[in-house]
Design an enzyme around this catalytic site. Structure first.
Site, PDB file in Angstrom:
ATOM      1  N   HIS A  82     -50.345  -0.494  -4.679  1.00 39.24           N
ATOM      2  CA  HIS A  82     -50.707  -0.314  -6.104  1.00 39.24           C
ATOM      3  C   HIS A  82     -50.689  -1.652  -6.858  1.00 39.24           C
ATOM      4  CE1 HIS A  82     -49.838   4.026  -5.403  1.00 39.24           C
ATOM      5  NE2 HIS A  82     -48.851   3.527  -4.680  1.00 39.24           N
TER       6      HIS A  82
ATOM      7  N   GLU B 183     -65.773 -15.275  -6.183  1.00 39.14           N
ATOM      8  CA  GLU B 183     -66.394 -14.283  -7.074  1.00 39.14           C
ATOM      9  C   GLU B 183     -67.800 -13.918  -6.616  1.00 39.14           C
ATOM     10  OE1 GLU B 183     -65.338 -15.323 -11.433  1.00 39.14           O
ATOM     11  OE2 GLU B 183     -64.981 -17.123 -10.273  1.00 39.14           O
TER      12      GLU B 183
ATOM     13  N   LYS C 117     -59.820 -25.550 -16.735  1.00 46.59           N
ATOM     14  CA  LYS C 117     -60.182 -24.460 -15.826  1.00 46.59           C
ATOM     15  C   LYS C 117     -60.529 -24.932 -14.423  1.00 46.59           C
ATOM     16  CE  LYS C 117     -61.835 -20.728 -17.257  1.00 46.59           C
ATOM     17  NZ  LYS C 117     -61.500 -19.318 -17.279  1.00 46.59           N
TER      18      LYS C 117
ATOM     19  N   LYS D  28     -88.459  -4.586   5.480  1.00 43.40           N
ATOM     20  CA  LYS D  28     -88.066  -5.958   5.809  1.00 43.40           C
ATOM     21  C   LYS D  28     -87.331  -6.668   4.689  1.00 43.40           C
ATOM     22  CE  LYS D  28     -92.052  -5.800   8.657  1.00 43.40           C
ATOM     23  NZ  LYS D  28     -92.371  -4.485   8.002  1.00 43.40           N
TER      24      LYS D  28
ATOM     25  N   ASN E 282     -62.201 -22.639 -11.508  1.00 44.23           N
ATOM     26  CA  ASN E 282     -62.637 -21.267 -11.243  1.00 44.23           C
ATOM     27  C   ASN E 282     -63.017 -21.037  -9.775  1.00 44.23           C
ATOM     28  OD1 ASN E 282     -62.388 -20.675 -13.999  1.00 44.23           O
ATOM     29  ND2 ASN E 282     -64.429 -21.487 -14.409  1.00 44.23           N
TER      30      ASN E 282
HETATM   31  N1  ARG Z   1     -97.453  -4.799   8.125  1.00 44.26           N
HETATM   32  C1  ARG Z   1     -97.201  -3.520   8.706  1.00 44.26           C
HETATM   33  C2  ARG Z   1     -95.700  -3.157   8.588  1.00 44.26           C
HETATM   34  O1  ARG Z   1     -94.940  -4.016   8.363  1.00 44.26           O
HETATM   35  C3  ARG Z   1     -97.588  -3.513  10.152  1.00 44.26           C
HETATM   36  C4  ARG Z   1     -97.937  -2.165  10.669  1.00 44.26           C
HETATM   37  C5  ARG Z   1     -99.209  -1.689  10.088  1.00 44.26           C
HETATM   38  N2  ARG Z   1     -99.637  -0.493  10.710  1.00 44.26           N
HETATM   39  C6  ARG Z   1    -100.610   0.269  10.180  1.00 44.26           C
HETATM   40  N3  ARG Z   1    -100.913   1.364  10.806  1.00 44.26           N
HETATM   41  N4  ARG Z   1    -101.200  -0.054   9.070  1.00 44.26           N
HETATM   42  O2  ARG Z   1     -95.321  -2.030   8.728  1.00 44.26           O
END
Ligand code: ARG
Length: 469
Positions: free
Chosen positions: A167, A301, A294, A336, A296
């Site tokens: 705590h 952080e 200071k 991605k 920091n």
């Molecule tokens: N740039 C696309 C992706 O990252 C690649 C795959 C595209 N496939 C398609 N059937 N259009 O997913």
């Protein structure tokens, strides 16, 4: 070999444009284009294409001469990308089509044979899996470096006393080494999670083609071996629609970032003048533009804050995947950015934390003094009453509570209470009790497996030293 007059790239058309009469609207291109971020997959894309071309030739699907031309072209593309001269073009959408279009420019018709028995769907599944696998390996390396930094500090301060908290209230004395080793355990599990995720993701989706597999006599075991996979994936639909390898890696990253955040939080607390448990050098602190006094702990952080990004990335991709029908949908192109972002943040946070841990210097005298405050050896008094006077623990707890109350009234620590005061509460108490009331004795007495006694801490340190060697 045919000539390249049938190649769309040679006519400046989109690579999939055969049945289309008009170019896409500008807005369509704006929402569709991914080269800005998926160019980061270039090395994986080239590796996949090399393995695919070699397999096609070995299986007699393309000629050795075409394969040689393709490999040569891919090598030249690698040189261009590494040298910063490769022409990344939005009109070719993504990394896969940019490489193919450039390959066509460089080697002509043979380039059009590379995509035999392959689709961008299995291609991107492969590239992204290779990238995520490498990211897991990299994260494990960074975690090991952080563990080594923690281990070195823990060894240097295996018996330095500090208050153990629950705590955030002083609970029982522990050692600084023991405290740091708690994080070595946590990060050890994090590395284990990345290793588990890696083992599960290490199957090759290449050859699933668009979604249903290929009519060509491809050898998916050969490309698996060439790309370091344990085996090909077993279901072509699953192969192009699965992103749980990334989700799992992001979940491991989120838990790891959470651990980093907890350590960062402790550093922030420890460097306050009020605590003053550790000092960070100028290397990991910043000053204030208005308050000259200071110092920091910004790196801690920011490490704490990066957890938000990592968790957000996991949430992001889970929401992208939720509700997608089999097999591939373009939604998955959005996998991605969050994954790159999470692993970039994690990499920075792990590195910064390893730097801070190596950098921090504990004020052991101050920590030891704090270890004795807050009646932190009260449990030791209760345990002594159980052991020496055969009291039931509940009764001993009550007696100890009265001793704490009396010490508080007199403004003393437990170890400073005169024997007469203790005897007034419990006549059976003897001089011997003072041996257990110091923080050092308290910590040294906790010799149970995994306990804070310096001999136990040193045992764990040597076990981990061997593991990390
Ligand atoms: N740039 C696309 C992706 O990252 C690649 C795959 C595209 N496939 C398609 N059937 N259009 O997913």
């Amino acid at each position: 070999m045919s000539d390249d007059s049938s190649s769309p790239a040679s006519k400046g058309q989109s690579l999939w444009g055969g049945r289309f009469e008009r170019k896409p609207a500008e807005l369509m291109q704006a929402i569709n284009v991914s080269i800005g971020f998926d160019k980061r997959l270039w090395a994986e894309d080239l590796a996949g294409s090399r393995a695919h071309a070699a397999m096609l030739a070995k299986q007699g699907i393309i000629t050795p001469a075409d394969e040689a031309a393709i490999q040569d072209g891919l090598n030249r593309i690698e040189t261009e990308i590494a040298g910063g001269t490769f022409p990344f073009r939005d009109e070719y959408e993504d990394i896969h089509l940019n490489v193919e279009a450039r390959l066509t420019e460089l080697i002509g018709a043979a380039a059009g044979r590379l995509h035999t028995a392959r689709s961008r769907n299995d291609q991107v599944a492969l590239d992204f899996r290779l990238w995520t696998r490498a990211a897991c390996d990299h994260a494990i390396g960074r975690i090991r470096a952080l563990q080594r930094a923690l281990l070195a500090k823990a060894e240097a301060h295996a018996d330095a006393l500090m208050p153990g908290f629950t705590h955030l209230q002083p609970a029982q004395p522990v050692t600084f080494g023991h405290h740091l080793m708690a994080y070595v355990e946590m990060f050890g599990r994090d590395a284990g999670r990345f290793a588990d995720a890696r083992a599960r993701m290490n199957e090759n989706p290449l050859g699933a083609a668009a979604l249903a597999g290929s009519p060509f006599p491809i050898d998916r075991h050969a490309t698996s071996a060439a790309l370091g996979f344990d085996r090909p994936t077993a279901n072509s639909l699953d192969s192009v629609s699965d992103r749980d390898f990334a989700l799992e890696a992001l979940a491991a990253a989120t838990i790891c970032a959470t651990h980093l955040s907890r350590l960062a939080e402790e550093i922030v607390i420890w460097v306050t003048p009020q605590f003053g448990f550790i000092k960070l050098s100028d290397a990991f602190t910043t000053g204030s533009s208005i308050m000259p006094q200071k110092r920091n702990p910004d790196a801690a952080e920011l490490t704490r804050a990066k957890t938000g990004r990592v968790l957000a990335s996991l949430t992001n991709l889970i929401v992208v995947m939720k509700g997608l029908p089999l097999a591939y949908s373009k939604d998955m192109q959005e996998d991605k950015v969050p994954t790159f972002e999470a692993f970039d943040a994690l990499d920075l946070a792990l590195s910064a934390m390893a730097g801070m841990v190596a950098d921090m210097e504990p004020d052991t005298a101050r920590m030891a003094a704090a270890a004795g405050s807050g009646f932190s050896t009260a449990t030791d008094l209760a345990d002594w009453l159980v052991r020496e006077l055969d009291m039931p623990f509940r009764g001993a707890h009550h007696v100890t509570g009265r001793a704490v109350k009396r010490a508080e009234e007199l403004g003393l620590g437990l170890a400073d209470l005169p024997l007469s005061e203790l005897k007034a509460i419990e006549p059976g108490i003897t001089e011997g009790v003072y041996q257990v009331l110091t923080p050092a004795a308290s910590a040294a007495s906790r010799t149970s497996y995994g306990g804070t006694a310096p001999i136990r801490v040193r045992e764990q340190i040597s076990i981990w030293k061997e593991r990390l060697a």
